[in-house]
Design an enzyme around this catalytic site. Structure first.
Site, PDB file in Angstrom:
ATOM      1  N   ARG A 138      -4.141  47.997  23.712  1.00  0.00           N
ATOM      2  CA  ARG A 138      -3.403  49.149  24.223  1.00  0.00           C
ATOM      3  C   ARG A 138      -2.608  48.772  25.477  1.00  0.00           C
ATOM      4  NH1 ARG A 138      -5.136  55.545  24.425  1.00  0.00           N
ATOM      5  NH2 ARG A 138      -3.141  56.227  25.273  1.00  0.00           N
ATOM      6  N   GLU A 164      11.345  54.051  25.433  1.00  0.00           N
ATOM      7  CA  GLU A 164       9.982  53.898  24.906  1.00  0.00           C
ATOM      8  C   GLU A 164      10.021  53.607  23.397  1.00  0.00           C
ATOM      9  OE1 GLU A 164       7.359  53.759  26.852  1.00  0.00           O
ATOM     10  OE2 GLU A 164       7.684  55.050  28.596  1.00  0.00           O
ATOM     11  N   ASN A 185       2.040  48.839  27.939  1.00  0.00           N
ATOM     12  CA  ASN A 185       2.552  48.851  29.314  1.00  0.00           C
ATOM     13  C   ASN A 185       3.711  47.880  29.499  1.00  0.00           C
ATOM     14  OD1 ASN A 185       0.649  50.755  30.179  1.00  0.00           O
ATOM     15  ND2 ASN A 185      -0.906  49.147  30.418  1.00  0.00           N
ATOM     16  N   ARG A 208     -16.107  71.673  30.277  1.00  0.00           N
ATOM     17  CA  ARG A 208     -16.409  70.277  29.860  1.00  0.00           C
ATOM     18  C   ARG A 208     -15.619  69.866  28.626  1.00  0.00           C
ATOM     19  NH1 ARG A 208     -21.934  71.696  31.169  1.00  0.00           N
ATOM     20  NH2 ARG A 208     -22.324  71.060  33.302  1.00  0.00           N
ATOM     21  N   LYS A 210      -4.184  60.050  26.784  1.00  0.00           N
ATOM     22  CA  LYS A 210      -4.203  59.823  28.237  1.00  0.00           C
ATOM     23  C   LYS A 210      -3.698  61.090  28.911  1.00  0.00           C
ATOM     24  CE  LYS A 210      -3.644  54.821  28.698  1.00  0.00           C
ATOM     25  NZ  LYS A 210      -2.744  53.731  29.137  1.00  0.00           N
ATOM     26  N   LYS A 239       2.176  53.524  17.740  1.00  0.00           N
ATOM     27  CA  LYS A 239       1.225  53.861  18.814  1.00  0.00           C
ATOM     28  C   LYS A 239      -0.137  54.241  18.226  1.00  0.00           C
ATOM     29  CE  LYS A 239       0.266  56.040  23.129  1.00  0.00           C
ATOM     30  NZ  LYS A 239       0.707  56.712  24.323  1.00  0.00           N
ATOM     31  N   HIS A 276       7.153  50.585  37.287  1.00  0.00           N
ATOM     32  CA  HIS A 276       6.401  51.417  38.231  1.00  0.00           C
ATOM     33  C   HIS A 276       6.800  51.084  39.673  1.00  0.00           C
ATOM     34  CE1 HIS A 276       2.971  53.912  39.374  1.00  0.00           C
ATOM     35  NE2 HIS A 276       2.815  53.058  40.377  1.00  0.00           N
ATOM     36  N   HIS A 299      11.432  57.963  34.630  1.00  0.00           N
ATOM     37  CA  HIS A 299      10.389  57.038  34.160  1.00  0.00           C
ATOM     38  C   HIS A 299      10.914  56.120  33.050  1.00  0.00           C
ATOM     39  CE1 HIS A 299       6.449  55.559  33.000  1.00  0.00           C
ATOM     40  NE2 HIS A 299       6.694  55.927  31.751  1.00  0.00           N
ATOM     41  N   HIS A 347       6.232  48.413  32.182  1.00  0.00           N
ATOM     42  CA  HIS A 347       5.738  49.467  33.070  1.00  0.00           C
ATOM     43  C   HIS A 347       5.330  48.958  34.451  1.00  0.00           C
ATOM     44  CE1 HIS A 347       5.974  51.870  29.495  1.00  0.00           C
ATOM     45  NE2 HIS A 347       5.470  52.930  30.087  1.00  0.00           N
ATOM     46  N   GLU A 349      -8.267  51.244  26.113  1.00  0.00           N
ATOM     47  CA  GLU A 349      -7.529  50.154  26.761  1.00  0.00           C
ATOM     48  C   GLU A 349      -8.473  49.102  27.334  1.00  0.00           C
ATOM     49  OE1 GLU A 349      -3.973  51.673  28.738  1.00  0.00           O
ATOM     50  OE2 GLU A 349      -4.057  49.982  30.109  1.00  0.00           O
TER      51      GLU A 349
HETATM   52  P1  NAD Z   1       9.231  65.829  31.883  1.00  0.00           P
HETATM   53  O1  NAD Z   1       8.046  66.419  31.267  1.00  0.00           O
HETATM   54  O2  NAD Z   1       9.414  65.993  33.356  1.00  0.00           O
HETATM   55  O3  NAD Z   1      10.544  66.377  31.141  1.00  0.00           O
HETATM   56  C1  NAD Z   1      11.801  65.908  31.567  1.00  0.00           C
HETATM   57  C2  NAD Z   1      12.758  67.068  31.875  1.00  0.00           C
HETATM   58  O4  NAD Z   1      13.234  67.595  30.644  1.00  0.00           O
HETATM   59  C3  NAD Z   1      12.131  68.236  32.625  1.00  0.00           C
HETATM   60  O5  NAD Z   1      13.073  68.727  33.535  1.00  0.00           O
HETATM   61  C4  NAD Z   1      11.877  69.257  31.533  1.00  0.00           C
HETATM   62  O6  NAD Z   1      11.883  70.577  32.024  1.00  0.00           O
HETATM   63  C5  NAD Z   1      13.040  69.015  30.614  1.00  0.00           C
HETATM   64  N1  NAD Z   1      12.824  69.327  29.215  1.00  0.00           N
HETATM   65  C6  NAD Z   1      11.754  68.982  28.463  1.00  0.00           C
HETATM   66  N2  NAD Z   1      11.970  69.288  27.187  1.00  0.00           N
HETATM   67  C7  NAD Z   1      13.183  69.895  27.117  1.00  0.00           C
HETATM   68  C8  NAD Z   1      13.964  70.412  26.056  1.00  0.00           C
HETATM   69  N3  NAD Z   1      13.573  70.312  24.794  1.00  0.00           N
HETATM   70  N4  NAD Z   1      15.151  70.979  26.371  1.00  0.00           N
HETATM   71  C9  NAD Z   1      15.592  71.018  27.647  1.00  0.00           C
HETATM   72  N5  NAD Z   1      14.925  70.491  28.691  1.00  0.00           N
HETATM   73  C10 NAD Z   1      13.730  69.934  28.423  1.00  0.00           C
HETATM   74  O7  NAD Z   1       9.323  64.246  31.630  1.00  0.00           O
HETATM   75  P2  NAD Z   1       8.930  63.287  30.427  1.00  0.00           P
HETATM   76  O8  NAD Z   1       9.871  62.156  30.530  1.00  0.00           O
HETATM   77  O9  NAD Z   1       8.787  63.997  29.145  1.00  0.00           O
HETATM   78  O10 NAD Z   1       7.466  62.808  30.836  1.00  0.00           O
HETATM   79  C11 NAD Z   1       7.253  62.054  32.005  1.00  0.00           C
HETATM   80  C12 NAD Z   1       5.791  62.154  32.337  1.00  0.00           C
HETATM   81  O11 NAD Z   1       5.027  61.644  31.264  1.00  0.00           O
HETATM   82  C13 NAD Z   1       5.388  61.366  33.566  1.00  0.00           C
HETATM   83  O12 NAD Z   1       4.563  62.152  34.375  1.00  0.00           O
HETATM   84  C14 NAD Z   1       4.593  60.196  32.994  1.00  0.00           C
HETATM   85  O13 NAD Z   1       3.596  59.738  33.884  1.00  0.00           O
HETATM   86  C15 NAD Z   1       3.997  60.820  31.767  1.00  0.00           C
HETATM   87  N6  NAD Z   1       3.635  59.871  30.702  1.00  0.00           N
HETATM   88  C16 NAD Z   1       2.398  59.964  30.181  1.00  0.00           C
HETATM   89  C17 NAD Z   1       2.014  59.114  29.154  1.00  0.00           C
HETATM   90  C18 NAD Z   1       0.667  59.280  28.530  1.00  0.00           C
HETATM   91  O14 NAD Z   1       0.281  58.432  27.704  1.00  0.00           O
HETATM   92  N7  NAD Z   1      -0.054  60.336  28.834  1.00  0.00           N
HETATM   93  C19 NAD Z   1       2.916  58.169  28.663  1.00  0.00           C
HETATM   94  C20 NAD Z   1       4.183  58.097  29.222  1.00  0.00           C
HETATM   95  C21 NAD Z   1       4.542  58.963  30.242  1.00  0.00           C
HETATM   96  N1  GLY Z   2       1.689  55.154  27.527  1.00  0.00           N
HETATM   97  C1  GLY Z   2       0.750  54.105  27.434  1.00  0.00           C
HETATM   98  C2  GLY Z   2      -0.492  54.471  26.705  1.00  0.00           C
HETATM   99  O1  GLY Z   2      -0.594  55.548  26.170  1.00  0.00           O
HETATM  100  O2  GLY Z   2      -1.390  53.702  26.686  1.00  0.00           O
END
Ligand code: NAD
Ligand code: GLY
Length: 368
Positions: free
Chosen positions: A242, A185, A246, A121, A143, A227, A253, A267, A249, A237
C-alpha cells in the site's frame, strides 16, 4: 455500471462507478438506509451544486435528508469540526447500524469517515465522492483523518465504508483545476504499476479532462480496481505494498507544507510535481532512464499541469523542503522510505535514501 469489489475479510464492500447514481440513491444504498431521516454530511460548494438532487432522490425513496453543511476546504478537517459533527450525529440519534452519507471530496470523506469510526465505537458510512480525486483515491481503502497543528492527517483511523457510489455526473460541476488535480492520482496508478495504463493516459488524458464520458468511466473504474487490489492485499500499509500508493506524495507533501497547504498548490498538483521529482530522483540514482523521467514531466506539462518546481517561486532551498519531510508520518526509526521508479510502471520502496541526498537534488530542481 462498473462494480468493483474491495475484498476484506468480514468488511468487503462495493465501489460502483456510473453516471446517475445519486439520482437513484435510496435504491443504491438499499438496505442500509434504515430510518426515514438520513444524515448527510457535505460542504457548502457541493451542497449548492448537488444538495437539491440528493434531497429529491431521498424524498422519492421515502426519506428525508438531515443536512450537515460544512465550510469547503482543508481547514474543515479539524478537531473542532470533528467534535461538532459527532455531537450532531448523536443528536440525530444515529445508531451503529445506521449509515451516514459523506457527500463531497476528500475533505468531507476523511472527516465523515473518522466521525463514523469513533461514533459509538464505529457506525457505518457510505462514501458519495464528488471530486475525481475522491473517486479514484480517498473514498476507497478506509483511511480517515483530520489535521492538527502538528501536521496533516496525523490523527485518524482505518475505517472502511460500507459502500462507495462514484457518480460520474458530479464531475460536470467540478472546477477544471480540481479535475486536473484528481487526474494526477489517475496517472499515479499507471506510473506505479502499469506502463500500458500510463500509455493510455498519454493517449487519452486530454480528452478525459475535456469531458469524454466513456474515458472518465474507464479511468475511474481502472483506478478503483487498482487501488482495491492493493488495499485488499495490504489494508494497514504494513507489507510495503500500500505504501506504493504514496508515489509522489513525500516530495509533494513537502511542497504542500512549504506553500502552507493553501490554494497556491492543490494536493493533486503537489502529487503531479512529486511524481516528476520521484522520477527525476530515480534517474539521478541511475535507476530510471532520464528520458523516462522527462516523459513524466512532459505528460503533465502537455496538459497544462505543474511539472517544474522552479515555477512555484518557493523562495527556499532543498534543506527547507527536506525539513518538512522530517515530520512525515511515514518516518520509520529515523529513516524515510521513498517510492522510486525503476521503470514507468515499476515502483518500489527505497529505504536507503538520505535526506541530505534529497536536499542536494532539490537544490538542482529549484534552479532548473
Ligand atoms: P476537497 O474535498 O477540498 O474538494 C475540492 C474542492 O472541490 C472543494 O472546494 C469542494 O467544495 C469542491 N467540490 C467537490 N466536489 C465538487 C463538485 N462535484 N462540484 C463542484 N465543486 C466540488 O478536495 P479533494 O481534492 O477531493 O480531497 C483532498 C483531501 O483528501 C485532502 O484532505 C487529502 O488529505 C485527502 N485525501 C485522503 C486520502 C485517503 O486515502 N483518505 C487520499 C488522498 C487524499
Ligand atoms: N491514498 C493512499 C492510500 O490510500 O493509501
Amino acid at each position: 455500471m462498473a462494480v468493483i469489489p474491495v475484498e476484506l475479510a468480514g468488511r468487503s464492500y462495493e465501489v460502483r462507478v456510473a453516471a446517475g447514481l445519486l439520482a437513484d440513491l435510496p435504491q443504491q444504498c438499499s438496505p442500509r438506509l434504515r430510518k426515514r431521516r438520513v444524515p448527510v454530511i457535505t460542504d457548502a460548494n457541493v451542497f449548492a451544486a448537488w444538495g437539491a438532487a440528493v434531497e429529491h432522490a431521498l424524498h422519492e425513496g421515502g426519506h428525508e435528508a438531515a443536512w450537515r453543511v460544512l465550510p469547503a476546504g482543508e481547514p474543515t478537517k479539524s478537531w473542532e469540526q470533528l467534535a461538532q459533527t459527532t455531537d450532531w450525529l448523536l443528536a440525530e440519534e444515529v445508531e451503529r447500524g445506521d449509515a451516514v452519507l459523506a457527500l463531497g471530496g476528500g475533505v468531507i470523506g476523511d472527516l465523515t469517515g473518522f466521525a463514523a469510526a469513533i461514533l459509538k465505537r464505529g457506525c457505518q458510512f457510505i462514501q458519495l465522492p464528488t471530486t475525481l480525486l475522491a473517486q479514484v483515491d480517498s473514498s476507497v481503502g478506509g483511511k480517515t483523518a483530520i489535521n492538527t497543528a502538528a501536521g496533516k492527517n496525523l490523527i485518524g483511523a482505518f475505517h472502511q465504508p460500507a459502500l462507495v457510489l462514484a457518480d460520474l455526473a458530479v464531475l460536470d460541476t467540478l472546477p477544471a483545476r480540481e479535475l486536473k488535480a484528481g487526474y494526477a492520482e489517475v496517472v499515479k496508478y499507471g506510473l506505479l504499476g502499469d506502463a500500458d495504463f500510463f500509455a493510455w493516459c498519454d493517449q487519452n488524458g486530454a480528452a478525459l479532462l475535456a469531458g469524454d464520458a466513456g474515458l472518465r468511466e474507464y479511468a475511474v473504474a481502472y483506478s478503483v480496481a487498482a487501488k482495491a487490489r492493493i488495499v485488499a492485499a495490504d489494508e494497514r500499509e504494513t507489507l510495503g505494498l500500500r505504501a506504493l500508493l504514496n508515489l509522489g506524495h513525500t516530495f509533494g507533501h513537502a511542497l504542500e507544507a512549504q506553500t502552507g497547504f493553501s490554494d497556491r498548490l492543490l494536493h493533486g498538483e503537489a502529487v503531479a510535481l512529486g511524481m516528476v521529482l520521484a522520477a527525476r530522483f530515480s534517474a539521478a540514482r541511475g535507476l530510471l532512464p532520464r528520458a523516462s523521467a522527462e516523459h513524466v514531466a512532459r505528460h503533465f506539462a502537455a496538459l497544462d499541469m505543474p511539472s517544474e518546481i522552479a515555477t512555484l517561486a518557493l523562495n527556499c532551498d532543498g534543506h527547507a523542503l527536506t525539513a518538512h519531510m522530517l515530520h512525515d508520518k511515514k518516518m520509520d526509526a529515523g529513516a524515510l522510505p521513498f517510492v522510486l521508479l525503476k521503470g514507468l510502471g515499476e515502483a518500489f520502496l527505497a529505504k536507503d535514501v538520505a535526506l541530505e541526498e534529497v536536499a542536494s537534488f532539490l537544490d538542482e530542481q529549484l534552479r532548473r
